[in-house]
Enzyme design. Structure first.
Site, PDB file in Angstrom:
ATOM      1  CG  HIS A 362      87.114 -27.744  37.316  1.00  0.00           C
ATOM      2  ND1 HIS A 362      86.403 -27.106  36.328  1.00  0.00           N
ATOM      3  CD2 HIS A 362      86.838 -29.050  37.204  1.00  0.00           C
ATOM      4  CE1 HIS A 362      85.741 -28.011  35.636  1.00  0.00           C
ATOM      5  NE2 HIS A 362      85.986 -29.201  36.132  1.00  0.00           N
ATOM      6  NE  ARG A 468      87.467 -33.345  37.781  1.00  0.00           N
ATOM      7  CZ  ARG A 468      86.707 -33.662  38.828  1.00  0.00           C
ATOM      8  NH1 ARG A 468      87.241 -34.181  39.901  1.00  0.00           N
ATOM      9  NH2 ARG A 468      85.399 -33.445  38.793  1.00  0.00           N
ATOM     10  NE  ARG A 504      87.770 -35.494  32.677  1.00  0.00           N
ATOM     11  CZ  ARG A 504      87.113 -34.658  33.484  1.00  0.00           C
ATOM     12  NH1 ARG A 504      85.801 -34.734  33.590  1.00  0.00           N
ATOM     13  NH2 ARG A 504      87.764 -33.775  34.194  1.00  0.00           N
ATOM     14  CD  GLU A 602      81.415 -33.899  30.829  1.00  0.00           C
ATOM     15  OE1 GLU A 602      81.494 -33.492  31.997  1.00  0.00           O
ATOM     16  OE2 GLU A 602      82.419 -34.158  30.154  1.00  0.00           O
ATOM     17  CG  ASN A 625      80.457 -31.781  38.821  1.00  0.00           C
ATOM     18  OD1 ASN A 625      79.638 -32.168  39.630  1.00  0.00           O
ATOM     19  ND2 ASN A 625      81.740 -32.107  38.889  1.00  0.00           N
ATOM     20  CG  ASP A 626      80.799 -29.768  32.744  1.00  0.00           C
ATOM     21  OD1 ASP A 626      80.762 -28.544  32.933  1.00  0.00           O
ATOM     22  OD2 ASP A 626      81.862 -30.409  32.687  1.00  0.00           O
ATOM     23  NE  ARG A 636      81.842 -27.105  36.745  1.00  0.00           N
ATOM     24  CZ  ARG A 636      82.401 -28.291  36.486  1.00  0.00           C
ATOM     25  NH1 ARG A 636      82.147 -28.903  35.324  1.00  0.00           N
ATOM     26  NH2 ARG A 636      83.165 -28.878  37.348  1.00  0.00           N
ATOM     27  CB  CYS A 673      82.566 -39.424  37.813  1.00  0.00           C
ATOM     28  SG  CYS A 673      82.412 -38.753  36.166  1.00  0.00           S
TER      29      CYS A 673
END
Ligand code: PEP
Ligand code: MG
Length: 753
Positions: A362, A468, A504, A602, A625-626, A636, A673
Site C-alpha cells: 500500500h 480508500r 469503499r 478480490e 491487487n489482492d 503482495r 480499481c
C-alpha cells in the site's frame, strides 16, 4: 553443531565489512571442523572470475591473487553446478587445477559448497584436509547450512562495504543498489532516515558538528538513568538479598565516566551523534558478552542492552526530533507509513526508499498516487545514509548514493525528458478516453488523500472508482466520529459531483493497520480483513455508512463498495446494515437516496461466484491487487517473492475475463480499481475484455488515456485474443510492450548506455 552455527552467523553478522566477515568465516569454520584449510572464493564484480578472498591453512600471500575463470578448477565446478562437491583425492578429479602460490599440494580431500543468494552464486566455501578421506555427511550438511545463512549476511556485508567505500572516496565512486520499482520517476535529494523510537538497533549514524550539545544530552540522559536505578534500588532494598543489591551497584559502575559512558563520549568527540555513539558502544559490548561460553556472563548482555535502552529513551525524549527536512527530502526506512510521509512539509518530499515491501504494497500505491519516485524491497545499509545525496530511480528500482557528476547529468536529463512528456500529455486532460473507432471508457480515479482530488480534477477524471476510506482513518488517533467522517466524505462527493464517487467501506487488516486498532495475526492477509472486521463491528460499519449517506444529501452521487467479500452471506449482512442506516438517516430528516451498492472481487471465491454476487448488488469492481496475490499465492508485500507477482499471469487474465462475462450476464456494470487499470497495456486489455469503467491513480490517467486514444477497439480485441493464447506472464509482457511501441506510446528509459 547448531550452537556453533549460530555463533558463527552471529559473529559474521557483527562484521563491519565483507572482508572481515569472510575472515571470521574461514577462521571459525576451520576451527570448528578441525580441517587443515578453509577458504572462500568470491565471484568477482564482473562475474567473470572466482577470487580467493580469505583463507586459513593456505599461504596468505595468495589471498586476493588466485583467480579462476568461471568454469575453471574444482571451485569453478562447484560454482557453475551450484551444488556441493566432496572428494577424497582432489588431484584425481579431471577439473583439478593446481595453484602453487596457495601451497595446497599437501592437501588431498576437498569439500566445496556454493554460497547462493536469491539464485545468484556469490562464491564458494571450501575446506581441505591433508588426509585422503571423504568428509562425512554431517560436515557436508553443516557447511551447506552455514553457506545458506552466510549468503544473506555476505550480501548485506557487501552492501555495507560498498557504502563505506563511497563515504571514504567521496563522489569518485559510482555504486548502485538494486531493489524493486515502487513508483515511477527520478528524484535527486538528501536522505532522511526514518527509524522506530526506543529501538537501539534501529538508530542510524549521523555526523554532527555541535559536539558540546551532544555531550550535554548524554550527560543528562545518564544522570536520569542513574536516578531511576537508585530509586528502584531504595524501593526494593528491604526485599532484596545482598547479591541482588550488588547488581544495582554494578549497573551504577557501568554507567560511570570511566566505563560505558566514557566510551560513548569518546565516539561523540569523533563526530557521531549521541544516539549513534550509544548504539555502537552497546552493540560492541553485547556482542562480546554473547560470544562468551559462560552462561552467566552471556546473560549480562541483556543487562547492558537494558541500560542502553534506558539511556536511549531519555536521549530521544530530549532530542525529540526537531527534525529538519531538506528541500528535496528522500525518506529511507525499514518500512514507511502514511504518517511518515505526512510529517514531511508540503513540497519537500522528493523520493522514498523502503527496505521491505514490494510494488503492490500500500505504501507503493500511495507513493504512485502522490507521484513520489519510490524504490521498495532493497537491501541497503540505510543506517549509514542519513544526510547523504541520493538519486532514486523509481523506473528501474535502483538508488545511487553520493552520485558522481556524470551520473547527476544523466538523471537531470531524464528529469527534463519526464517534464517534456508530462507537458505533452497535459493536452489530453479535457479529451475523452475514446479509441480511434469511438469506443468510450470512463476513467475514474482512486483517491484517499485530499491532495488526490485536485490532481484528479486537473487531469479530467470522471469521478472516483475507489475512495480508500482507511486512509483518512490512518491520519487520526482514534476512530473518527460520524461528524468528522461526514466532513471527509462530503469533500470528496462535492469535488466530483455530478460524477459518481465510489466509497469503499473500511478496509483495514492485511498490511493496513490503524495505530489505535492493532491486529496481531500470524497470517494477516488470510485473516481479519476488510468486511470481516466491519461485520464483526457493526457499530463501526453503521457509523461509517450513516456518515456516507448523510454526506451525499442533495448530491446523490454516492456509491458504496464492499471489500474482501468471499461469500454471499457477507453481502447480505452488509446490505442489511446499509438498509438499516439508510432508513435511520432518512427518518432523521436527511434527504438521501439509496445509493448503488457494489462488491469488490478480490479473492478467488468471488471470481467463481461473480454471477451470484452480481445478482445481489448493483455493480462489481475487481480489486486486481489482492486478486493477483490470492490467485498466485504471492504475498503482495513480500520482496522475496516480488518477481512472482505478475498481474499479466495467464491465470489472472482468465479470471478477469470470467468476472466481466458473468457480471454482464446479470446486466450489471463491472469496473476495475486495481493497479492493473492504471497500466497502459493493462487498460487496453481490460477495455477489450469489456470492463465498463477503469479506475486508477490520478498519476496514470493521462498515460492510460493516451494509450486508449492511440488504438482501435478492433486491434485491442485482437491483442487480447493473442495474449490469451500465451501461457507465460513474461512472454505476455513482451508482447504487450511491443504492441505499445507499435502504437507509438513513449516510455522513459533511464538506463545508462
Ligand atoms: C485491490 O486489492 O486491487 C484494491 C484496489 O484494493 P487495495 O489495493 O486497497 O487492497
Ligand atoms: Mg484490496
Amino acid at each position: 553443531m547448531l550452537d556453533i552455527l549460530r555463533s558463527i552467523v552471529q559473529e559474521v553478522n557483527s562484521a563491519t565489512d565483507l572482508r572481515s566477515a569472510m575472515e571470521i568465516v574461514v577462521e571459525r569454520v576451520q576451527k570448528a571442523l578441525g580441517s587443515s584449510a578453509c577458504a572462500i572464493y568470491q565471484l568477482s564484480a564482473s562475474h567473470r572470475h572466482f577470487v580467493l578472498r580469505a583463507a586459513r591453512g593456505l599461504n596468505q600471500e595468495s589471498v586476493g591473487k588466485v583467480r579462476l575463470k568461471l568454469s575453471e578448477g574444482l571451485v569453478g565446478l562447484v560454482g557453475t553446478r551450484a551444488e556441493p562437491l566432496n572428494l577424497d583425492e582432489a588431484s584425481l578429479h579431471p577439473n583439478f587445477q593446481y595453484f602453487p602460490e596457495t601451497g595446497e599440494e599437501k592437501f588431498h580431500s576437498f569439500l566445496g559448497v556454493p554460497v547462493i543468494h536469491h539464485r545468484n552464486v556469490l562464491g564458494v566455501l571450501i575446506v581441505q584436509d591433508k588426509e585422503a578421506h571423504q568428509f562425512d555427511e554431517q560436515t557436508e550438511s553443516f557447511l551447506v547450512t552455514l553457506a545458506s545463512q552466510l549468503a544473506v549476511v555476505l550480501a548485506h556485508a557487501n552492501a555495507t562495504g560498498a557504502m563505506r567505500l563511497i563515504q571514504q572516496t567521496g563522489k569518485k565512486r559510482h555504486v548502485t543498489f538494486e531493489g524493486g520499482a515502487g513508483a515511477p520517476g527520478v528524484a535527486v535529494g538528501e536522505v532522511v532516515v526514518i527509524y522506530p523510537l526506543a529501538d537501539l538497533d534501529a538508530v542510524p549514524d549521523k555526523h554532527i558538528e555541535n559536539i558540546e550539545d551532544e555531550l550535554a544530552f548524554l550527560v543528562k540522559a545518564v544522570r536520569k538513568v542513574k536516578r531511576d536505578i537508585r530509586a528502584v534500588s531504595i524501593k526494593l532494598s528491604s526485599n532484596l538479598g545482598v547479591e541482588e543489591r550488588a547488581l544495582f551497584d554494578v549497573y551504577m559502575k557501568i554507567l560511570d565516566d570511566t566505563a560505558l559512558t566514557g566510551e560513548v563520549v569518546a565516539l561523540i568527540k569523533q563526530g557521531q551523534w549521541a544516539q549513534g555513539a550509544l548504539r555502537n558502544v552497546i552493540e560492541t559490548h553485547v556482542k562480546a558478552f554473547n560470544l562468551m561460553d559462560d552462561p552467566y556472563l552471556r546473560e549480562r548482555a541483556s543487562d547492558i542492552r537494558d541500560l542502553g535502552r534506558r539511556i536511549l529513551s531519555y536521549l530521544q525524549e530530549t532530542q525529540r526530533e526537531k527534525r529538519e527536512f531538506p528541500e528535496h527530502t528522500i525518506l529511507i526506512g525499514e518500512e514507511l507509513t502514511p504518517a511518515d510521509l505526512g510529517a514531511v512539509p508540503k513540497g519537500r518530499l522528493a523520493g522514498l526508499v523502503t527496505l521491505r515491501g514490494s510494488r503492490n504494497s500500500h505504501i507503493a500505491i500511495l507513493a504512485r498516487a502522490m507521484e513520489v519516485p519510490t524504490v521498495v524491497g532493497i537491501d541497503i545499509p540505510y543506517k549509514q545514509m542519513d544526510g547523504i545525496q541520493l538519486i532514486v530511480d523509481g523506473y528501474q528500482g535502483k538508488v545511487f548514493p553520493n552520485p558522481p557528476p556524470e551520473l547527476r547529468q544523466h538523471f537531470d536529463a531524464v528529469i527534463r525528458e519526464e517534464k517534456a512528456m508530462e507537458r505533452g500529455l497535459e493536452a489530453l486532460a479535457d479529451l475523452p478516453a475514446e479509441t480511434l473507432d469511438k469506443h468510450r471508457t470512463p476513467l475514474r480515479v482512486n483517491t484517499g488523500l485530499l491532495s488526490d482530488v485536485a490532481r484528479s480534477l486537473e487531469r479530467g477524471a470522471e469521478g472516483v472508482g475507489l475512495y480508500r476510506t482507511e486512509v483518512p482513518f490512518m491520519m487520526t488517533d482514534r476512530f473518527p466520529s460520524e461528524k468528522q467522517q461526514r466532513e471527509f466524505y462530503r469533500e470528496q462527493l462535492e469535488a466530483f459531483a455530478p460524477y459518481p464517487v465510489t466509497m469503499r467501506t473500511l478496509d483495514v487488516g492485511g498490511d493496513k493497520e490503524l495505530p489505535y486498532f492493532p491486529i496481531k495475526e500470524e497470517n494477516p492477509f488470510l485473516g481479519w480483513r476488510g468486511i470481516r472486521i466491519t461485520l464483526d463491528h457493526p457499530e463501526i460499519f453503521l457509523v461509517q455508512v450513516r456518515a456516507m449517506l448523510e454526506a451525499s444529501a442533495g448530491l446523490d452521487n454516492l456509491r458504496i463498495m464492499l471489500p474482501m467479500i468471499s461469500n454471499v452471506t457477507e453481502v447480505e449482512e452488509a446490505l442489511h446494515h446499509i438498509h438499516q442506516a439508510y432508513y435511520e438517516v432518512r427518518e432523521e430528516g436527511f434527504d438521501v437516496i439509496m445509493p448503488p451498492v457494489g462488491v469488490m472481487v478480490e479473492v478467488p471465491a468471488a471470481v467463481y461466484q461473480a454471477r451470484e454476487l452480481a445478482q445481489r448488488v448493483d455493480f462489481l469492481s475487481v480489486g486486481s491487487n489482492d486478486l493477483t496475490q490470492y490467485l498466485l499465492a504471492v504475498d503482495r508485500n513480500n520482496s522475496n517473492v516480488a518477481d512472482l507477482y505478475h498481474a499479466f499471469h495467464p491465470a489472472v487474465l482468465k479470471a478477469l475475463r470470467s468476472v466481466v462475462n458473468h457480471a454482464h450476464l446479470e446486466n450489471k456494470t463491472v469496473s476495475i480499481c486495481g493497479e492493473l487499470a492504471g497500466d497502459p497495456a493493462g487498460a487496453i486489455l481490460l477495455m477489450a475484455m469489456g470492463y465498463d469503467e477503469l479506475s486508477m491513480s490520478a498519476s496514470n490517467i493521462l498515460r492510460v488515456k493516451a494509450a486508449i486514444r492511440s488504438i482501435t477497439m478492433k486491434r485491442a480485441k485482437e491483442l487480447l485474443e493473442e495474449v490469451l493464447q500465451i501461457d507465460s506472464a513474461d512472454v505476455i509482457q513482451t508482447c504487450l510492450n511491443q504492441a505499445l511501441a507499435e502504437i507509438g506510446l513513449e516510455t522513459i528509459d533511464t538506463r545508462i548506455h
